[in-house]
Motif scaffolding. Structure first.
Motif, PDB file in Angstrom:
ATOM      1  N   PHE A  12       0.819  -1.323   0.133  1.00 48.34           N
ATOM      2  CA  PHE A  12      -0.025  -0.015  -0.028  1.00 48.34           C
ATOM      3  C   PHE A  12       0.834   1.421   0.136  1.00 48.34           C
ATOM      4  O   PHE A  12       0.362   2.322  -0.750  1.00 48.34           O
ATOM      5  N   ARG A  13       1.967   1.211   0.735  1.00 50.38           N
ATOM      6  CA  ARG A  13       2.869   2.179   0.708  1.00 50.38           C
ATOM      7  C   ARG A  13       3.373   2.520  -0.573  1.00 50.38           C
ATOM      8  O   ARG A  13       3.317   3.825  -1.028  1.00 50.38           O
ATOM      9  N   GLU A  14       4.016   1.603  -1.353  1.00 45.42           N
ATOM     10  CA  GLU A  14       4.308   1.835  -2.489  1.00 45.42           C
ATOM     11  C   GLU A  14       3.158   2.033  -3.854  1.00 45.42           C
ATOM     12  O   GLU A  14       3.338   2.945  -4.725  1.00 45.42           O
ATOM     13  N   ALA A  15       2.342   1.518  -3.778  1.00 43.35           N
ATOM     14  CA  ALA A  15       1.009   1.833  -4.636  1.00 43.35           C
ATOM     15  C   ALA A  15       0.419   3.140  -4.388  1.00 43.35           C
ATOM     16  O   ALA A  15       0.060   4.029  -5.446  1.00 43.35           O
ATOM     17  N   ALA A  16       0.691   3.752  -3.358  1.00 50.94           N
ATOM     18  CA  ALA A  16       0.195   5.225  -3.076  1.00 50.94           C
ATOM     19  C   ALA A  16       1.024   6.305  -3.817  1.00 50.94           C
ATOM     20  O   ALA A  16       0.466   7.311  -4.066  1.00 50.94           O
ATOM     21  N   LYS A  17       2.215   5.817  -4.328  1.00 49.73           N
ATOM     22  CA  LYS A  17       3.140   6.678  -4.982  1.00 49.73           C
ATOM     23  C   LYS A  17       3.482   6.246  -6.460  1.00 49.73           C
ATOM     24  O   LYS A  17       4.295   6.788  -7.014  1.00 49.73           O
ATOM     25  N   GLU A  18       2.769   5.216  -6.727  1.00 53.19           N
ATOM     26  CA  GLU A  18       3.090   4.557  -8.227  1.00 53.19           C
ATOM     27  C   GLU A  18       2.422   5.086  -8.965  1.00 53.19           C
ATOM     28  O   GLU A  18       0.988   4.775  -9.061  1.00 53.19           O
ATOM     29  N   PRO A  19       2.831   5.989 -10.059  1.00 50.94           N
ATOM     30  CA  PRO A  19       1.911   6.503 -11.037  1.00 50.94           C
ATOM     31  C   PRO A  19       1.484   5.432 -12.408  1.00 50.94           C
ATOM     32  O   PRO A  19       0.461   5.750 -12.927  1.00 50.94           O
ATOM     33  N   ASN A  20       2.173   4.139 -12.487  1.00 55.96           N
ATOM     34  CA  ASN A  20       1.914   3.265 -13.445  1.00 55.96           C
ATOM     35  C   ASN A  20       0.717   2.777 -12.972  1.00 55.96           C
ATOM     36  O   ASN A  20       0.894   2.064 -11.909  1.00 55.96           O
ATOM     37  N   ARG A  21      -0.535   2.665 -13.788  1.00 60.02           N
ATOM     38  CA  ARG A  21      -1.519   1.977 -13.298  1.00 60.02           C
ATOM     39  C   ARG A  21      -1.555   0.368 -13.197  1.00 60.02           C
ATOM     40  O   ARG A  21      -1.970  -0.174 -12.304  1.00 60.02           O
ATOM     41  N   GLU A  22      -0.710  -0.110 -14.335  1.00 57.51           N
ATOM     42  CA  GLU A  22      -0.595  -1.434 -13.972  1.00 57.51           C
ATOM     43  C   GLU A  22       0.128  -2.051 -13.132  1.00 57.51           C
ATOM     44  O   GLU A  22      -0.181  -3.026 -12.524  1.00 57.51           O
ATOM     45  N   LYS A  23       1.498  -1.341 -12.688  1.00 57.41           N
ATOM     46  CA  LYS A  23       2.354  -1.692 -11.663  1.00 57.41           C
ATOM     47  C   LYS A  23       1.409  -1.567 -10.345  1.00 57.41           C
ATOM     48  O   LYS A  23       1.483  -2.324  -9.330  1.00 57.41           O
ATOM     49  N   ARG A  24       0.559  -0.474 -10.255  1.00 49.79           N
ATOM     50  CA  ARG A  24      -0.184  -0.315  -8.806  1.00 49.79           C
ATOM     51  C   ARG A  24      -1.202  -1.350  -8.870  1.00 49.79           C
ATOM     52  O   ARG A  24      -1.452  -1.730  -7.606  1.00 49.79           O
ATOM     53  N   GLN A  25      -1.926  -1.860  -9.706  1.00 50.07           N
ATOM     54  CA  GLN A  25      -2.899  -2.580  -9.734  1.00 50.07           C
ATOM     55  C   GLN A  25      -2.487  -4.055  -9.291  1.00 50.07           C
ATOM     56  O   GLN A  25      -3.010  -4.676  -8.435  1.00 50.07           O
ATOM     57  N   LYS A  26      -1.183  -4.333  -9.607  1.00 49.37           N
ATOM     58  CA  LYS A  26      -0.549  -5.661  -9.138  1.00 49.37           C
ATOM     59  C   LYS A  26      -0.183  -5.522  -7.691  1.00 49.37           C
ATOM     60  O   LYS A  26      -0.272  -6.417  -6.910  1.00 49.37           O
ATOM     61  N   MET A  27       0.195  -4.525  -7.182  1.00 47.99           N
ATOM     62  CA  MET A  27       0.459  -4.160  -5.734  1.00 47.99           C
ATOM     63  C   MET A  27      -0.623  -4.226  -5.060  1.00 47.99           C
ATOM     64  O   MET A  27      -0.763  -4.713  -3.744  1.00 47.99           O
ATOM     65  N   LEU A  28      -1.800  -3.922  -5.666  1.00 44.10           N
ATOM     66  CA  LEU A  28      -3.141  -3.932  -4.715  1.00 44.10           C
ATOM     67  C   LEU A  28      -3.869  -5.125  -5.016  1.00 44.10           C
ATOM     68  O   LEU A  28      -5.242  -5.094  -4.550  1.00 44.10           O
ATOM     69  N   THR A  29      -3.374  -6.046  -5.618  1.00 40.08           N
ATOM     70  CA  THR A  29      -4.220  -7.457  -5.931  1.00 40.08           C
ATOM     71  C   THR A  29      -3.782  -8.568  -4.736  1.00 40.08           C
ATOM     72  O   THR A  29      -2.378  -8.684  -4.960  1.00 40.08           O
ATOM     73  N   PHE A  30      -4.485  -8.970  -4.171  1.00 41.04           N
ATOM     74  CA  PHE A  30      -4.101 -10.112  -3.197  1.00 41.04           C
ATOM     75  C   PHE A  30      -4.921 -11.337  -3.343  1.00 41.04           C
ATOM     76  O   PHE A  30      -6.052 -11.317  -3.472  1.00 41.04           O
ATOM     77  N   VAL A  31      -4.090 -12.278  -3.697  1.00 41.22           N
ATOM     78  CA  VAL A  31      -4.650 -13.839  -3.583  1.00 41.22           C
ATOM     79  C   VAL A  31      -4.525 -14.502  -2.741  1.00 41.22           C
ATOM     80  O   VAL A  31      -3.146 -14.860  -2.366  1.00 41.22           O
ATOM     81  N   VAL A  32      -5.295 -15.141  -2.172  1.00 44.05           N
ATOM     82  CA  VAL A  32      -5.061 -16.276  -1.126  1.00 44.05           C
ATOM     83  C   VAL A  32      -5.504 -17.625  -1.834  1.00 44.05           C
ATOM     84  O   VAL A  32      -6.673 -17.953  -2.242  1.00 44.05           O
ATOM     85  N   VAL A  33      -4.399 -18.703  -1.705  1.00 38.88           N
ATOM     86  CA  VAL A  33      -4.614 -19.899  -2.301  1.00 38.88           C
ATOM     87  C   VAL A  33      -5.211 -20.816  -1.260  1.00 38.88           C
ATOM     88  O   VAL A  33      -4.098 -21.006  -0.231  1.00 38.88           O
ATOM     89  N   GLY A  34      -6.175 -21.304  -1.352  1.00 41.89           N
ATOM     90  CA  GLY A  34      -6.730 -22.313  -0.275  1.00 41.89           C
ATOM     91  C   GLY A  34      -8.263 -21.839   0.203  1.00 41.89           C
ATOM     92  O   GLY A  34      -8.209 -20.596   0.787  1.00 41.89           O
ATOM     93  N   GLY A  35      -9.307 -22.603   0.000  1.00 34.96           N
ATOM     94  CA  GLY A  35     -10.429 -22.147   0.531  1.00 34.96           C
ATOM     95  C   GLY A  35     -10.921 -22.844   1.908  1.00 34.96           C
ATOM     96  O   GLY A  35     -12.035 -22.862   2.029  1.00 34.96           O
ATOM     97  N   GLY A  36      -9.785 -23.340   2.556  1.00 31.34           N
ATOM     98  CA  GLY A  36     -10.051 -24.029   3.806  1.00 31.34           C
ATOM     99  C   GLY A  36     -10.335 -23.087   5.028  1.00 31.34           C
ATOM    100  O   GLY A  36     -10.361 -21.534   4.897  1.00 31.34           O
ATOM    101  N   PHE A  37     -10.110 -23.459   6.177  1.00 30.11           N
ATOM    102  CA  PHE A  37     -10.280 -22.637   7.165  1.00 30.11           C
ATOM    103  C   PHE A  37      -9.237 -21.438   7.263  1.00 30.11           C
ATOM    104  O   PHE A  37      -9.516 -20.327   7.368  1.00 30.11           O
ATOM    105  N   THR A  38      -7.982 -21.598   7.005  1.00 29.99           N
ATOM    106  CA  THR A  38      -6.985 -20.767   7.263  1.00 29.99           C
ATOM    107  C   THR A  38      -6.976 -19.478   6.001  1.00 29.99           C
ATOM    108  O   THR A  38      -7.215 -18.393   6.221  1.00 29.99           O
ATOM    109  N   GLY A  39      -7.484 -20.199   4.777  1.00 27.81           N
ATOM    110  CA  GLY A  39      -7.353 -19.236   3.648  1.00 27.81           C
ATOM    111  C   GLY A  39      -8.640 -18.190   3.896  1.00 27.81           C
ATOM    112  O   GLY A  39      -8.775 -17.036   3.378  1.00 27.81           O
TER     113      GLY A  39
END
Length: 614
Positions: free
Chosen positions: A144-171
């Motif tokens: 979030f720190r880096e995304a706040a100052k990133e002008p490139n939209r594609e790079k910013r989107q990657k920084m703000l995309t979070f993927v959790v692998v696993g749909g069990g309890f922990t995920g």
């Protein structure tokens, strides 16, 4: 008799409970040595890792110092990393030393498994240790720190995309926490919420597959409300530094993949020359002994045992550790002292999942009699079960800190009761109220003290006996008291309380002649002294919590006797308000309590009973 050495490897849920049970059984036996070996000086609450990783609770909330757990107990805690076990020679080899044993308990727990997926181990964030949780939290903040100052939209989107692998309890718990934390992060870093993308991905056709469909639907609805996209039936085929491939369902560009897709036994267990099955789990008999070595017992996640009548081995859940620990401790005790061993017949009572701090689902009961809970009630059960476990591990101390972290110090209303318990205000606002209530109690006591000193038998704080002789001195005193009460409007008292008070008065304070007993004189004198004492305590701000509780107790006694004026309501309400640390500002509590706290924690029985706060 030769000394018997019992060694437990691993300070997880199962290892700690086993050590405590053994210490209790052998506390008076000098011929038995109990040793617990772990490479870290603390136990980590693995079921609460997501709360730290997503900023809901502080880092120390998921750790318990092993020295604290075993203070004044017959357990020798050794910090070392076990590398190999010689079962035939009964020797444990570690990085710093070697350790002999007569009985060994394997409690090394589990670790993530990556199913051989390319890049999964190298490029994902794990959630299986204290360090994992802390590192993941810092990584998310940094994105979030880096995304706040990133002008490139594609790079910013990657920084703000979070993927959790696993749909069990922990995920599900991790992505749920992220869904709640997202609002605070966006506010702090000036980011539009729509720019943040959250995904939970699983190869199974549905998340939380062991739950009934109605609870799964509620979970999905809650996750969708938090802005989480659920992708099922998508097996991960590759992970890179900047993306995750979902098989034939495409690719997600992201800098953050959190792995929660399954567990296996520890590498140490995997390297053991001992019969295993099911991802590095040790096969045991019904006594939880290894099939290869009778003096090797197994607890918790390391057990591979299929109970009679079941088709699957016992699950790798906390309840399995709680069930297996006392049985292993009993069977080792029987091995040494004689007796009959017990067979493992676990009864599992379901599972609970929190989806953020304000919502949860639970499937509870007994085999054939399960029921579902959601929302407030599911979270309530989860917190209650956690408290039961924590009480076993570190008693009042851990339960108190758990309540602070989960309810009283919570931010952004992220608890099942929202932020109602977390609305703290500075204690200096209570100083005028504390001084006023203290002055009023002191004034009351000092006004009554001359009467007590001049004539202790003059009873005026206790209602007159119903059969008092009008010509007796006691009756005259009671009459004077009655006139004083009649001058103001007394607060009403429910009939059942009045009956209880009347009975106690007749039993302790009234004699058969219509007068008062000596105990009544003592009670009245103590009440006046207590009023003066409470006044001084509140004025000085010394033991103000105790003084406030005494203020409430005296007010309740006066009210129940039927002699309380309406102004007593102020004393009761003020007493409740002043309990919480009112003497810590411009009071002696600020100086005295820290000293007493340090002294108190050094007392042996206090350490052993965990009767202190950190």
């Amino acid at each position: 008799m030769d000394n018997k050495k019992i060694v437990i490897i691993g300070a997880g849920y199962g290892g700690i409970l086993t050590a405590k049970k053994l210490a209790k059984k052998f506390k008076k036996d000098e011929n038995v040595e109990i040793t617990l070996i772990d490479k870290k000086p603390y136990q980590t609450m693995l079921t609460e890792l997501h709360e730290v990783a997503a900023g809901r609770t502080p880092e120390d909330s998921i750790r318990i110092d092993l020295k604290k757990i075993f203070a004044k107990r017959k357990v020798n805690v050794i910090l070392d990393e076990v590398t190999k076990i010689n079962f035939d020679g009964k020797v444990i080899n570690a990085k710093n030393d070697s350790y002999k044993y007569d009985y060994l308990v394997v409690a090394t727990g589990s670790q993530p498994t990556f199913f051989g997926i390319p890049g999964a181990e190298e490029y994902t964030h794990k959630l299986w240790s204290y360090e994992d949780a802390v590192n993941l939290k810092e990584h998310i903040l940094n994105m979030f720190r880096e995304a706040a100052k990133e002008p490139n939209r594609e790079k910013r989107q990657k920084m703000l995309t979070f993927v959790v692998v696993g749909g069990g309890f922990t995920g599900v718990e991790m992505i749920g926490e992220l869904g709640e934390w997202k609002n605070r992060l966006c506010k702090d870093f000036y980011i539009d919420k729509e720019d943040v993308k959250l995904y939970v991905v699983d190869a199974m056709p549905k998340i939380l597959p062991i739950f009934p469909d109605n609870l799964i639907r509620k979970t999905e609805k809650r996750l969708e409300k938090l802005g989480v996209e659920i992708i099922t039936g998508a097996g991960i085929t590759q992970v890179s530094k900047s993306s995750v491939v979902l098989g034939d369902k495409g690719t997600i560009n992201t800098n953050t993949v959190i792995w929660a897709a399954g567990v296996e036994g520890s590498d140490l267990v995997g390297d053991m020359d001992i019969k295993q099955q099911g991802r590095k789990r040790i096969v045991t008999n019904d006594k939880l002994q290894s099939l290869d070595y009778e003096n090797v017992y197994v607890v918790g996640d390391n057990i591979f045992y299929i109970p009679e009548g079941e088709e699957r081995p016992v699950p790798q859940m906390v309840e399995n550790a709680e069930n297996s620990a006392p049985l292993v401790a009993h069977n080792i005790f029987v091995d040494i002292k004689g007796g009959e061993k017990k067979s493992y017949k676990p009864a599992f009572h379901g599972a609970m999942v929190c989806i953020g701090g304000r919502y949860g689902v639970a499937h509870l009961g007994m085999p054939g009699k399960f029921f579902g809970l959601s929302g407030f009630f599911a979270l309530f059960v989860k917190h209650f079960i956690n408290l039961v476990y924590f009480f076993q591990v570190a008693g009042f101390n851990k339960c108190w800190t758990y309540l602070l972290h989960e309810f009283f110090h919570i931010k952004d209303n992220r608890s099942l009761v929202g932020g109602h318990f977390a609305k703290a205000s500075p204690n200096f606002w209570k100083v005028p109220l504390r001084l006023f209530v203290g002055y009023k109690w002191l004034e009351e006591g000092l006004n009554k003290l001359p009467k007590i000193l001049s004539n202790p038998s003059d009873i005026f704080l206790i209602p007159a006996p119903p059969s008092a002789d009008a010509n007796s001195a006691a009756s005259a005193a009671a009459g004077a008291a009655s006139q004083a009460v009649e001058a103001v409007q007394a607060l009403p008292v429910p009939e059942f309380i009045k009956n209880i008070v009347d009975w106690s008065m007749n039993a302790f304070f009234y004699n058969g002649d219509g007068g008062f007993t000596t105990l009544a004189q003592v009670f009245q004198t103590c009440m006046v002294i207590a009023e003066i004492l409470v006044g001084l305590m509140l004025l000085a701000g010394l033991f103000s919590a105790l003084g406030s509780i005494m203020s409430i107790a005296m007010g309740m006694m006066i009210w129940s006797s039927g002699m309380a004026p309406t102004e007593m309501l102020w004393y009761l309400a003020a007493g409740i308000s002043l309990i919480g640390g009112s003497g810590s500002t411009f009071g002696l509590d600020y100086y005295v309590l820290p000293v007493l706290k340090r002294w108190w924690k050094k007392i042996g029985f206090v350490q052993k009973s965990y009767l202190y706060t950190d």
